[in-house]
Design an enzyme around this catalytic site. Structure first.
Site, short mmCIF file in Angstrom:
data_model
loop_
_atom_site.label_atom_id
_atom_site.label_comp_id
_atom_site.label_asym_id
_atom_site.label_seq_id
_atom_site.Cartn_x
_atom_site.Cartn_y
_atom_site.Cartn_z
N LYS A 127 0.83 -1.22 0.00
CA LYS A 127 0.00 0.00 0.00
C LYS A 127 0.86 1.26 0.00
O LYS A 127 0.64 2.17 -0.82
CB LYS A 127 -0.92 -0.06 1.24
CG LYS A 127 -1.77 1.16 1.48
CD LYS A 127 -2.94 0.82 2.38
CE LYS A 127 -2.65 0.92 3.86
NZ LYS A 127 -2.60 2.31 4.36
N SER A 128 1.85 1.33 0.88
CA SER A 128 2.68 2.55 0.96
C SER A 128 3.43 2.77 -0.34
O SER A 128 3.55 3.91 -0.83
CB SER A 128 3.72 2.42 2.08
OG SER A 128 3.14 2.65 3.32
N ARG A 177 2.97 5.95 -3.50
CA ARG A 177 4.11 6.74 -3.98
C ARG A 177 4.36 6.50 -5.46
O ARG A 177 4.66 7.42 -6.22
CB ARG A 177 5.34 6.43 -3.15
CG ARG A 177 5.24 6.99 -1.72
CD ARG A 177 6.13 6.23 -0.77
NE ARG A 177 6.22 6.84 0.56
CZ ARG A 177 5.33 6.64 1.54
NH1 ARG A 177 4.27 5.86 1.34
NH2 ARG A 177 5.51 7.21 2.73
N GLY A 205 -4.80 8.41 5.25
CA GLY A 205 -3.88 9.44 5.73
C GLY A 205 -2.74 9.66 4.76
O GLY A 205 -2.31 10.80 4.54
N SER A 210 7.36 10.69 11.26
CA SER A 210 6.26 10.37 10.36
C SER A 210 6.73 10.35 8.91
O SER A 210 7.19 11.36 8.38
CB SER A 210 5.13 11.40 10.50
OG SER A 210 4.25 11.30 9.38
N GLN A 237 4.79 9.99 6.42
CA GLN A 237 3.84 10.75 5.60
C GLN A 237 4.26 12.22 5.54
O GLN A 237 4.23 12.84 4.48
CB GLN A 237 2.43 10.62 6.16
CG GLN A 237 1.86 9.21 6.00
CD GLN A 237 0.52 9.01 6.69
OE1 GLN A 237 0.05 9.87 7.42
NE2 GLN A 237 -0.09 7.85 6.45
N ASP A 253 2.72 -0.12 12.17
CA ASP A 253 1.42 -0.69 11.75
C ASP A 253 1.22 -2.11 12.27
O ASP A 253 0.10 -2.64 12.21
CB ASP A 253 1.30 -0.64 10.22
CG ASP A 253 1.18 0.79 9.71
OD1 ASP A 253 0.77 1.68 10.50
OD2 ASP A 253 1.52 1.04 8.53
N ARG A 282 -5.57 3.13 18.32
CA ARG A 282 -5.21 1.70 18.28
C ARG A 282 -4.73 1.16 19.61
O ARG A 282 -4.79 -0.05 19.84
CB ARG A 282 -4.16 1.45 17.19
CG ARG A 282 -4.74 1.54 15.81
CD ARG A 282 -3.76 1.16 14.72
NE ARG A 282 -4.44 1.24 13.43
CZ ARG A 282 -3.83 1.38 12.26
NH1 ARG A 282 -2.50 1.45 12.20
NH2 ARG A 282 -4.53 1.43 11.15
C1 S3P Z 1 2.60 5.50 6.10
C2 S3P Z 1 3.24 5.97 7.22
C3 S3P Z 1 2.81 5.64 8.58
C4 S3P Z 1 1.90 4.42 8.62
C5 S3P Z 1 0.84 4.47 7.56
C6 S3P Z 1 1.44 4.59 6.17
C7 S3P Z 1 3.10 5.91 4.78
O1 S3P Z 1 2.10 6.75 9.09
O2 S3P Z 1 1.32 4.27 9.89
O3 S3P Z 1 0.06 3.29 7.62
O4 S3P Z 1 2.65 5.37 3.75
O5 S3P Z 1 3.96 6.78 4.75
P1 S3P Z 1 2.85 8.02 9.77
O6 S3P Z 1 3.67 8.70 8.74
O7 S3P Z 1 1.74 8.91 10.26
O8 S3P Z 1 3.65 7.44 10.90
#
Ligand code: S3P
Length: 428
Positions: A19-20, A24, A89, A161, A163, A314, A345
């Protein structure tokens, strides 16, 4: 979803793309000069949100024979309606970074969970780069007035983070000069690996990450490795059910994501990784698990804290479940970020483990679970959070009696195939 206990989990499988990495790869393909072809793109609803937003921004994406084709060389155009990020997110925060570096205005909206999550963490650095962002109390909806000429910054992240790091790096692509992000501890580095893999050099030096703008991606072909966070549920289930034999092929093994494999190994799991390869700098390979707990963990192997947390973030609810089966139990600290995910969580894990008969102590930033405990079937409240539903589906396999998971359809957020695949692997 109703689940009954299992004896073993056996099989050989491949998983939909990470997914991550998929988020991207789609953003990079949309911003590339040349065309791109992405195979094994994630089937997660979150990644469909990213594709939907990109289409609203004028990017043409064709879906043929399970592959995504991007023409390349397209410009983002102002959307005619709000961009719906759903529950994701990563979509909202990373796309905010992309938009901050473009001369257009767009509104980012999300579902109830996403609209309650903190956004000041991206608003502050992106405004320093020249964007204007309107929010309500630091939350979505976010109205972003991007800047065609963003200012390069050096930014020290207050929270670890990936993200936020990624949002700043995507905004930095259009900035004239060096954009640097300094992390408090290392987080997943997919953005850095893929930028380098698609022709935008990113230099990592200890905890700092730098790119020099303006820069454009080349585009090209990529096969997304299987999602290691999805694999985690099957790996843990195989460990907890003696006599299991499980092989997962072509799954992502990026060290900033796969740390749970080391943790389960410390706790006595028989896990090996083979057939290691890379795709656009992302390592992947085969995970082999044989069931059973083969040794006892030492005291410090049963404490998860500090700089280890981001690379396990996660998987922590799942590790709490697995920890209930470990001699001496486990402790998780410095994980207050878990309260700010798709649900709280920490609270959800504590409540549901207690419902299954585990002895759990809750802290502001973590929890302690006693072990080993025979769990008993219970009614589980997923709180609409995919990772909670899947962690407790694993708990259900080792419990006495039947477990019912309310709101279990939320697994589609990251892994729509989860329950079907689980059924096909389980021996009762
Ligand atoms: C993610 C970063 C993490 C993770 C999320 C996916 C990403 O969040 O918990 O499931 O794709 O960069 P954070 O950046 O808020 O830690």
């Amino acid at each position: 979803m109703r689940l009954v206990p299992a004896q073993q989990i056996n099989g050989r499988l491949r998983l939909p793309g990470d997914k991550s990495i998929s988020h991207r790869a789609a953003l990079i393909a949309a911003l590339s000069n040349g065309s791109s072809e992405i195979s094994n793109f994630s089937t997660a609803r979150d990644c469909a949100s990213t594709l939907g937003c990109l289409r609203e921004l004028g990017i043409s994406i064709e879906d043929r024979d399970g592959k995504l084709f991007f023409a390349g060389g397209e410009k983002l155009t102002a959307p005619s309606k709000p961009l719906d990020c759903g529950n994701s997110g990563s979509t909202l925060r990373i796309l905010a970074g992309v938009l901050a570096g473009h001369d257009l205005t767009a509104e980012l909206v999300g579902d109830e969970s996403l609209s309650s999550r903190p956004m000041r963490r991206i608003i502050e650095p992106l405004e320093l780069m020249g964007a204007k962002i309107q929010a309500t109390d630091g939350k979505a909806p976010l109205k972003i007035h991007g800047s065609g000429k963003p200012v390069p910054i050096t930014y020290r992240l207050p929270v670890a983070s990936a993200q936020v790091k990624s949002a700043i790096l995507f905004a930095g692509l259009n900035a004239e000069g060096r954009t640097t992000v300094i992390e408090p501890s290392p987080t997943r580095d997919h953005t850095e690996r893929l930028f380098n893999g698609f022709g935008v050099p990113v230099i990592t030096n200890d905890l700092s990450v730098t790119l020099e703008g303006p820069a454009r991606f080349n585009g090209g072909a990529m096969t997304i490795p299987g999602d290691v966070s999805s694999a985690a549920y099957f790996v843990a289930a195989a460990m907890l059910l003696p006599r299991s034999e499980l092989t997962i092929e072509a799954v992502g093994l990026n060290p900033t994501r796969a740390a749970f494999l080391s943790v389960l190994s410390w706790w006595g799991a028989d896990i090996s990784t083979t057939d290691l390869q890379t795709e656009r700098n992302e390592p992947y390979g085969t995970i082999n698990v044989r069931g059973g707990i083969t040794r006892s963990a030492g005291d410090n192997e049963r404490t998860l804290s500090r700089s280890m947390i981001p690379s396990l973030i996660d998987e922590l609810p799942l590790l709490a479940v697995a920890g209930s089966q470990i001699e001496g139990g486990i402790h998780i600290r410095d994980a207050g970020e878990l309260r700010l995910k798709e649900s709280d969580r920490l609270a959800a894990t504590v409540e549901n483990l207690r419902a299954m008969g585990a002895e759990v102590e809750e802290f502001d930033d973590g929890l302690s679970v006693s072990g080993p405990t025979q769990l008993r079937g219970a009614s589980i409240d997923s709180r609409g959070d995919h990772r909670i539903a899947m962690a407790f589906a694993v708990a259900a396999l080792i419990a006495d009696g039947e477990t019912e998971i309310a709101g279990s359809e939320c697994v589609g957020i990251s892994f729509p195939e989860f329950f079907g695949l689980l059924e096909s692997l389980v021996v009762r």
